[in-house]
Design a protein around this motif. Structure first.
Motif, PDB file in Angstrom:
ATOM      1  N   SER A   1      -3.581  -7.659   0.319  1.00  0.00           N
ATOM      2  CA  SER A   1      -4.853  -7.099  -0.232  1.00  0.00           C
ATOM      3  C   SER A   1      -5.921  -8.231  -0.099  1.00  0.00           C
ATOM      4  O   SER A   1      -5.666  -9.208  -0.559  1.00  0.00           O
TER       5      SER A   1
ATOM      6  N   ALA B   1      -3.372   5.273  -2.013  1.00  0.00           N
ATOM      7  CA  ALA B   1      -2.265   4.552  -1.247  1.00  0.00           C
ATOM      8  C   ALA B   1      -3.152   4.484   0.140  1.00  0.00           C
ATOM      9  O   ALA B   1      -2.895   3.607   1.130  1.00  0.00           O
TER      10      ALA B   1
ATOM     11  N   TRP C   1      -5.497  -2.887   4.299  1.00  0.00           N
ATOM     12  CA  TRP C   1      -4.391  -3.919   4.047  1.00  0.00           C
ATOM     13  C   TRP C   1      -4.183  -4.760   5.088  1.00  0.00           C
ATOM     14  O   TRP C   1      -4.300  -4.064   6.477  1.00  0.00           O
TER      15      TRP C   1
ATOM     16  N   TYR D   1      -5.831   2.026   0.277  1.00  0.00           N
ATOM     17  CA  TYR D   1      -5.211   0.716   0.320  1.00  0.00           C
ATOM     18  C   TYR D   1      -4.872   0.273   1.830  1.00  0.00           C
ATOM     19  O   TYR D   1      -4.725  -0.799   2.283  1.00  0.00           O
ATOM     20  N   GLN D   2      -4.017   1.377   2.576  1.00  0.00           N
ATOM     21  CA  GLN D   2      -3.616   1.231   3.655  1.00  0.00           C
ATOM     22  C   GLN D   2      -4.833   0.833   4.735  1.00  0.00           C
ATOM     23  O   GLN D   2      -4.681   0.018   5.706  1.00  0.00           O
TER      24      GLN D   2
ATOM     25  N   VAL E   1       1.562   1.719  -5.445  1.00  0.00           N
ATOM     26  CA  VAL E   1       0.219   2.084  -5.856  1.00  0.00           C
ATOM     27  C   VAL E   1       0.391   2.698  -7.118  1.00  0.00           C
ATOM     28  O   VAL E   1      -0.184   2.697  -8.291  1.00  0.00           O
TER      29      VAL E   1
ATOM     30  N   PRO F   1       1.107  -1.284  -0.113  1.00  0.00           N
ATOM     31  CA  PRO F   1      -0.043  -0.011  -0.009  1.00  0.00           C
ATOM     32  C   PRO F   1       0.779   1.314   0.086  1.00  0.00           C
ATOM     33  O   PRO F   1       0.511   2.260   0.168  1.00  0.00           O
TER      34      PRO F   1
END
Length: 347
Positions: A73, A60, A67, A63-64, A22, A17
């Motif tokens: 993911s 990003a 995650w 996604y963090q 990304v 992430p």
């Protein structure tokens, strides 16, 4: 006896992430001419100078938020489980490989593994229930672009779509039952969006798409490859299994990018309408995804959930995707090993 090969392909995910990873993922994804289908010079300018530099840091952070430090993911985690479970069901006569259209594991490496194993044939299943040029079409093009350079090309089969697969439909219905759908004010079938121009390109007659009232309400020879028409068909089949009246659910589309018109209605606009109508609880399916991912776990649960509450709603509940459901793995198995029809030669 030589094994048969199966290649499962999902969209892809960053390797981490971090903003750098990304950015790398978005760059590969958005530079695909089937994804942003404009001339190469304009696409390069849009992606390299505008979209990726601004979007990568924001994505990003998203996604963090989803995650997992151990499993990564959700999309990749569930894709790996699907590959392993399908391999177990098919047994030693098959070799099942997993690839991502963008990033890792790559389609090139997966195909090389199958080639090295001397498989007798390869069945490619792009893990997108509804056909779109930007998803399934891109996978097929990538595979053909690789194998065209092989000196020996085995039989290769492509699964175009499985939007009406009964076991897939049943899995979504089973997942919804966990949330007691009868307790919700309205149900949304939220599919990933596409630019309208891409839908029109699938109308080879150039006389049907967006020109015929309710063109997506039925599936016919003209629109049978249309992403929107297949999406509506999936929603109808799930609704029928749930015995939902037509006024109880809405088909909509999320994840719009840019200013060009995309397939409508937009999910965020339907969310607003539901709040204006005094709806308090929404149940949301995302039947364009076989694995939970950023668009389901974050966009629906967090972004739409927060927006709905800010407008006076109470709760947005995501219906989990197919993930590693045994019934979904059975569906994949039957795509690879079709059963003989009843009353056929095997009776």
């Amino acid at each position: 006896m030589a094994k048969k090969g199966v290649l499962l392909v999902n969209l892809g995910t960053p390797d981490s992430p971090s903003t750098a990873d990304v950015r790398k993922y978005l760059d590969e994804f958005l530079m695909d001419p089937r994804v942003i289908d404009v001339n190469a010079a304009l696409r390069t300018f849009l992606v390299k100078a505008i979209i990726v530099p601004f979007r990568a840091p924001k994505s990003a952070k998203l996604y963090q938020a989803i995650w997992n430090n151990e499993t990564g993911s959700p999309l990749k985690y569930y894709s790996i489980l699907q590959q392993k479970a399908l391999q177990q069901r098919l047994g030693d006569g098959y070799m099942v490989e997993l690839a991502m259209r963008y990033q890792s594991p790559s389609i090139e490496s997966a195909l090389q593994n199958l080639k090295d194993a001397l498989v007798s044939e390869i069945q490619v299943i792009a893990l997108f229930p509804q056909y779109a040029s930007a998803s399934t079409g891109s996978v097929h093009e990538k595979v053909m672009g690789i194998v065209k350079d092989w000196q020996t090309v085995p039989n290769i089969m492509f699964t175009n779509s499985f939007h009406d697969n009964e076991l897939m439909i049943d899995t979504f219905v089973d997942n919804a039952a966990k949330h007691q759908p009868e307790t919700y004010d309205h149900i949304l079938f939220s599919f990933h969006g596409l630019p309208q121009r891409q839908l029109k390109k699938c109308d080879h007659t150039q006389s049907y798409c967006l020109k015929v009232d309710g063109c997506c309400n039925t599936l016919n020879d003209t629109n049978k490859f249309c992403y929107s028409a297949q999406s509506h068909d999936t929603a109808r089949l799930i609704a029928a299994k749930m015995q939902l009246p037509r006024d109880k659910y809405t088909v909509c589309f999320q994840s719009r990018l840019g200013n060009d018109p995309w397939v409508q209605p937009y999910t965020i606009e339907i969310i607003k309408q539901m709040a204006e109508q005094g709806k308090k609880r929404l149940l949301v399916f995302c039947p364009a995804f076989v694995s939970d991912c950023l668009e389901t776990v974050y966009e629906v649960t967090t972004e739409y959930g927060d927006e709905f509450k800010a407008l006076g709603g109470e709760h947005v509940q995501l219906v989990e995707s197919l993930n590693d459901s045994p019934k979904w793995i059975e569906a994949l198995e039957k795509m690879v090993t079709p059963q003989p029809p009843e009353g056929g030669a095997f009776d």
